[in-house]
Design an enzyme around this catalytic site. Structure first.
Site, short mmCIF file in Angstrom:
data_model
loop_
_atom_site.label_atom_id
_atom_site.label_comp_id
_atom_site.label_asym_id
_atom_site.label_seq_id
_atom_site.Cartn_x
_atom_site.Cartn_y
_atom_site.Cartn_z
N TYR A 189 40.10 -32.99 85.00
CA TYR A 189 41.55 -32.93 85.22
C TYR A 189 41.86 -33.03 86.72
O TYR A 189 41.23 -32.32 87.53
CB TYR A 189 42.01 -31.60 84.64
CG TYR A 189 43.47 -31.25 84.74
CD1 TYR A 189 44.44 -32.03 84.11
CD2 TYR A 189 43.88 -30.10 85.41
CE1 TYR A 189 45.77 -31.68 84.18
CE2 TYR A 189 45.21 -29.74 85.47
CZ TYR A 189 46.16 -30.54 84.86
OH TYR A 189 47.47 -30.19 84.92
N LYS A 230 48.87 -26.80 76.06
CA LYS A 230 48.84 -28.06 75.33
C LYS A 230 48.95 -27.80 73.82
O LYS A 230 49.94 -27.26 73.38
CB LYS A 230 47.59 -28.85 75.72
CG LYS A 230 47.38 -28.96 77.25
CD LYS A 230 48.41 -29.87 77.90
CE LYS A 230 48.41 -29.80 79.42
NZ LYS A 230 47.15 -30.07 80.09
N ARG A 286 48.80 -5.36 83.66
CA ARG A 286 48.21 -6.56 84.28
C ARG A 286 46.96 -7.00 83.52
O ARG A 286 46.67 -8.18 83.42
CB ARG A 286 47.88 -6.27 85.74
CG ARG A 286 47.49 -7.52 86.52
CD ARG A 286 47.33 -7.23 88.00
NE ARG A 286 46.31 -6.23 88.21
CZ ARG A 286 46.37 -5.29 89.16
NH1 ARG A 286 47.40 -5.21 89.97
NH2 ARG A 286 45.39 -4.42 89.30
N ASP A 303 35.72 -27.57 80.13
CA ASP A 303 37.16 -27.53 79.85
C ASP A 303 37.37 -28.12 78.46
O ASP A 303 37.12 -29.31 78.22
CB ASP A 303 37.91 -28.35 80.92
CG ASP A 303 39.43 -28.23 80.77
OD1 ASP A 303 39.91 -28.15 79.62
OD2 ASP A 303 40.14 -28.26 81.79
C1 LIG Z 1 46.84 -29.56 81.42
C2 LIG Z 1 45.41 -29.33 81.64
C3 LIG Z 1 44.97 -28.26 82.42
C4 LIG Z 1 45.92 -27.33 83.15
O1 LIG Z 1 46.74 -26.63 82.28
P1 LIG Z 1 48.15 -26.01 82.77
O2 LIG Z 1 48.45 -25.03 81.72
O3 LIG Z 1 49.09 -27.17 82.84
O4 LIG Z 1 47.92 -25.40 84.12
C5 LIG Z 1 43.62 -28.08 82.55
N1 LIG Z 1 42.74 -28.89 81.98
C6 LIG Z 1 43.12 -29.94 81.23
C7 LIG Z 1 42.10 -30.82 80.60
C8 LIG Z 1 44.47 -30.21 81.05
O5 LIG Z 1 44.85 -31.25 80.32
#
Ligand SMILES: *Cc1c(COP(=O)(O)O)cnc(C)c1O
Length: 403
Positions: A123, A219, A70, A194
């Protein structure tokens, strides 16, 4: 300790490109595969009870050890190390998806009675978590416009965390992060950013003084629309709390997924360059259309925060939004429906082009919203002439006045 603050992130770029290729490749006895093996484990076996006790003692002291799957495996540890090196952090924890990384940060650094300033550009699902979850736990939040003056004006003694996304989702507002950091420091607040757009390569919040950088590796890092994974990278000051909370809540990810992100990272730099080039060509086309009110993209000279982008970022990517004018929202939806090469879908950062009609009303609370219908585009790797032909062909649904 080197003074990272004096270094321009742009100058790091050459080094980072090499790191993407040569990092996270442990020395194995030759001949060996180029890539590290995928290590799978729940249980790790110990030779003796004393050995196991020793592992558990080291784990309790915050050390990264192979005690139980984990906490991660060799595959995940390689990815953690590479992200730490790219971001200039001290430690990283991986999560099942980006959103789990975002929420781990709130859980780690906030307690009842605390207050958090949250950038109005975050987001959407993060905004939902903040507004639905935090008040129930006695944590006050305030959504703030993302410029440094606004943030400074809203800071109080109870503010323990400033949580931003830079650039913001969908409209790509930027923040003067070094200024926010100096304001936060004076107030004893942590700064989390972020960094999904910047992808640990174009932007490094921790190198600019932030405490925490959050990545949705789903992404650009993974880059192929086939895996979900998140990461939180922390500086030395913020690391022990993050490491502990990740243990408490069981933050975890699959080794296969960590491997796919490692593989994606090898080509991150060239992919980002190409995404940005493709986006540039599409934006040029959009800017010539009578139905385009505005293109939102930080690399454009007329973006209101362009100077910050030039100073703090080393490049751009394939994501931009277009605000329409002189056409109805229904016509804009028909335009997106008429596209054949742009998929209609959430997320971004894969090899393929996407279009997503945005709900403008829900985008921002305290900062300005676009007046017209808005579509977010992601420029993929199709032949750009084909993409432009696709866009041109879809304009037929916009009516004579818009063509
Ligand atoms: C897509 C995204 C997230 C979340 O990511 P996931 O892997 O889809 O949970 C968080 N922050 C930003 C800026 C995003 O574009």
């Amino acid at each position: 300790m080197p003074n990272n603050k004096k270094k321009k992130p742009g100058r790091e770029r050459g080094k980072s490109w090499t790191l993407l290729v040569h990092g996270a490749r442990p020395a194995l006895e030759q001949p060996a595969p180029v890539n590290p093996p995928i290590s799978r484990a729940s249980t790790y076996l110990h030779r003796t009870v004393a050995d196991m006790r020793d592992t558990e003692r080291r784990r309790a002291a915050g050390e990264r050890v192979k005690a139980y799957g984990r906490r991660g495996t060799d595959t995940g540890f390689l990815l953690e190390d590479l992200l730490v090196e790219l971001e200039g952090g001290h430690g990283a924890r991986l999560t099942s998806c980006g959103l789990a990384a975002n929420t781990l940060v709130f859980q780690t650094y906030l307690r009842p009675g605390d207050r958090v300033l949250v950038g109005d550009s975050v987001y959407g699902p993060v905004r939902k978590f903040v507004t639905k979850y935090l008040p129930a736990f006695g944590i006050a939040y305030e959504l703030v416009a993302t410029n440094a003056d606004e943030i400074a004006a809203k800071l109080t003694r109870e503010t323990k965390l400033i949580y931003l996304e830079c650039p913001g989702s969908t409209l790509f507002e930027l923040t003067d992060l070094p200024r926010v950091v100096s304001i936060a420091r004076a107030n004893g607040a942590l700064v989390a950013v972020d960094n999904t757009w910047g992808s640990a390569l174009l932007y490094n919040p921790i190198r600019l003084g932030a405490d925490i950088s959050i990545l949705s590796a789903t992404k650009y890092l993974a880059g192929h629309s086939d895996v979900l994974l998140g990461a939180v990278v922390a500086n030395e000051h913020a690391w022990p709390a993050l490491n502990e909370m990740a243990e408490l809540v069981g933050a975890s990810c699959a080794s296969e997924d960590a491997y796919l992100v490692l593989r994606g990272l090898r080509t991150l730099a060239v992919r980002l360059n190409e995404h940005a080039r493709q986006a540039g060509a599409l934006i040029e086309w959009f800017r010539k259309q009578p139905f385009t009110a505005k293109v939102y993209y930080p690399a454009l000279a007329d973006h209101p925060d362009h100077a910050i982008w030039k100073r703090d970022f080393s490049g751009s990517c394939g994501l931009f939004s277009v605000e329409f004018t002189g056409v109805t929202p229904t016509q804009v939806e028909a335009f997106v429906d008429a596209l054949e090469l742009f998929g209609i879908g959430s997320s971004w950062g894969g090899f393929e082009s996407l279009a997503r009609v945005e709900d403008v009303a829900s985008l921002r609370t305290v900062s300005s919203r676009p007046a017209g219908p808005l579509v977010r585009f992601h420029a993929g790797f199709e032949a750009v002439d084909d993409l432009i032909r696709d866009l041109e062909s879809a304009t037929r649904v916009l009516g004579e006045g818009a063509r």
